[in-house]
Design an enzyme around this catalytic site. Structure first.
Site, short mmCIF file in Angstrom:
data_model
loop_
_atom_site.label_atom_id
_atom_site.label_comp_id
_atom_site.label_asym_id
_atom_site.label_seq_id
_atom_site.Cartn_x
_atom_site.Cartn_y
_atom_site.Cartn_z
N ASP A 1 0.84 -1.20 0.00
CA ASP A 1 0.00 0.00 0.00
C ASP A 1 0.88 1.25 0.00
O ASP A 1 2.03 1.21 0.40
CB ASP A 1 -0.99 0.00 1.17
CG ASP A 1 -0.39 -0.57 2.45
OD1 ASP A 1 0.85 -0.72 2.50
OD2 ASP A 1 -1.14 -0.85 3.39
N GLU B 1 -5.56 3.52 4.08
CA GLU B 1 -5.92 4.09 5.38
C GLU B 1 -7.39 4.47 5.47
O GLU B 1 -7.94 4.56 6.56
CB GLU B 1 -5.05 5.32 5.70
CG GLU B 1 -3.57 5.01 5.92
CD GLU B 1 -3.29 4.23 7.20
OE1 GLU B 1 -4.23 3.99 7.99
OE2 GLU B 1 -2.12 3.85 7.40
#
Ligand SMILES: [Zn+2]
Ligand SMILES: [Zn+2]
Length: 448
Positions: free
Chosen positions: A105, A175
């Protein structure tokens, strides 16, 4: 003289494949480490918020291309289309064989860095509301990208040891829990093939660098965001009997919700209900018309999740009825469809298999079976809701061994992920992550 040089040439031609054959994930990780740590420090100094990973994605795309991947950029479709999606997919083909997805990520957090590191972030950027916020890689996604690039480079050099297709996925917006779904919505599996296995990793702020930690079965939680508006009938703070006070009611509801965990759920099923925000009223002597609350709700099993979310609604409305609130002013409970992350489930057979691989490649003492947590990560999406794609999400330690030893001895907490003081030790953490991911992929794709 000529014959001697010919001999040398012939000898070196014979030795060259031997030298190549001796290359291992460990030796190649060591060779790549200085360059990859350089990339890490660059990424750390230039973090970008979820949904704004433009420069980060461009760098990852360039590196995947250089490692020998066919690269697709700008992958992803968000539901709200507020942001452009910066997903990157690098496909490394090596003949017929299994398809393995490797995910990292890319996004950072609105945190002001306080590590004091020479490469600390000083970045300030606009958030979704147009407000200036400091930005920091406080979750260590920069270590993930560095290890991901290192893994691609190493696997690109070890093509004699595996066959099949590796799909490297650099995901935006982890997130906020929307990135993985955005990539799948944009046809990740239709365009690049449905993988036989999916692998992801995350640094960990309480495991020593050099170690890998993993959990069988549920390792991260379902994360739901719930908004609740408790409504009442406002009025003068001095005459409460002439009002229906939503502040007292909200307090009662919060306490009553705790019985969902303690009285309605099996003690063997973990549940967290946290009211992270509560707002109501404007002044000491005014009873307001409403109170607004924001909850995070964490569970593992889908059936527990459904029951807990229904209980939150039932208890809020029941408490309001008991307080004499008219039914047309019952609390409004809404569960976000967008801010949701499903629980991460590590396939038990695959986990056992990889634990053996890591014990061989890193040493028995460097592989830990760790407790699951109630954190969340949308890596879970790649496994699909029925877990039909076996997946493993593992951790790599990011903390100096001496600090972990002190923490275990004294209980003095270390900076957690998302802390402004979280500073992973780059070399051993990234090296271990590269070896962990590379050896896992090699085992799943080895030539029989
Ligand atoms: Zn995070
Ligand atoms: Zn993270």
């Amino acid at each position: 003289m000529k014959i001697r040089s010919l001999l040398v040439l012939l000898l070196s031609m014979r030795i060259a494949p031997l030298i190549l054959a001796q290359q291992t994930p460990q030796s190649l990780a060591d060779a790549e480490l200085p360059s990859v740590v350089g990339i890490y420090k660059g990424l750390h100094s230039h973090p970008e918020l979820s949904g704004y990973e433009e420069q980060t994605a461009a760098l990852v795309a360039k590196e995947l291309r250089a490692a020998g991947c066919q690269v697709t950029e700008h992958l992803g479709k968000y539901e709200d289309s507020k942001h452009k999606a910066y997903g990157v997919v690098g496909v490394m083909k090596n003949g017929d064989g299994p398809t393995v997805l490797v995910r990292a990520d890319m996004d950072a957090l609105p945190v002001e860095e306080e590590t004091g590191l020479p490469y600390a972030s000083k970045v300030v950027a606009k958030n979704d509301e147009g407000k200036d916020v400091h930005v920091m890689h406080a979750c260590g996604h920069d270590t993930h990208m560095a290890a991901f690039i290192g893994t691609a480079r190493v696997l690109g050099k070890l093509k004699d040891q595996w066959h099949g297709t590796i799909v490297f996925v650099a995901q935006p917006a982890e997130e906020i829990g929307t990135g993985a779904r955005a990539l799948l919505r944009d046809g990740l599996y239709d365009r690049f093939g449905k993988p036989n296995f999916a692998l992801g990793f995350h640094d960990k702020a309480d495991i020593q660098a050099g170690h890998i930690g993993v959990t069988e079965r549920h390792t991260m939680a379902n994360v739901d965001s719930v908004d609740v508006t408790v409504r009442g009938i406002g009025g003068h703070g001095g005459y409460p009997h002439k009002t229906k006070d939503p502040v007292v009611l909200a307090a009662e509801i919060i306490n009553a919700w705790q019985t969902i965990v303690s009285r309605e759920t099996s003690p063997l099923d973990p549940v967290v209900i946290t009211v992270g925000s509560i707002h109501g009223g404007t002044k000491h002597n005014i009873i307001p018309n409403e109170v607004k609350m924001q909850l995070t709700v964490r569970t593992y099993k889908p059936e527990v999740r459904e029951r807990v979310l229904a209980a939150i609604d039932r208890i809020a409305k029941g408490c309001a009825a008991a307080a004499g609130i008219p039914s047309d002013l019952a609390p409004v409970v809404s569960v976000s469809k967008d801010l949701v992350t499903v629980s991460t489930y590590n396939n038990p057979e695959l986990t056992k298999r990889l634990v053996d691989v890591w014990k061989k490649s890193l040493g028995d003492e460097n592989v830990e079976i760790v407790d699951p947590t109630m954190g969340g990560d949308d890596f879970s999406e790649y496994s699909l809701p029925d877990h039909s794609i076996p997946a493993v999400y593992f951790h790599f330690g990011a903390v100096e061994p001496a600090k972990v030893a002190e923490y275990k001895k004294t209980g003095k907490e270390l900076p957690t992920l998302h802390s402004s003081k979280f500073a992973p030790v780059p070399e051993p953490s990234i090296r271990t992550a590269i070896i962990g991911m590379t050896t896992a992929v090699l085992d799943l794709m080895k030539k029989s």
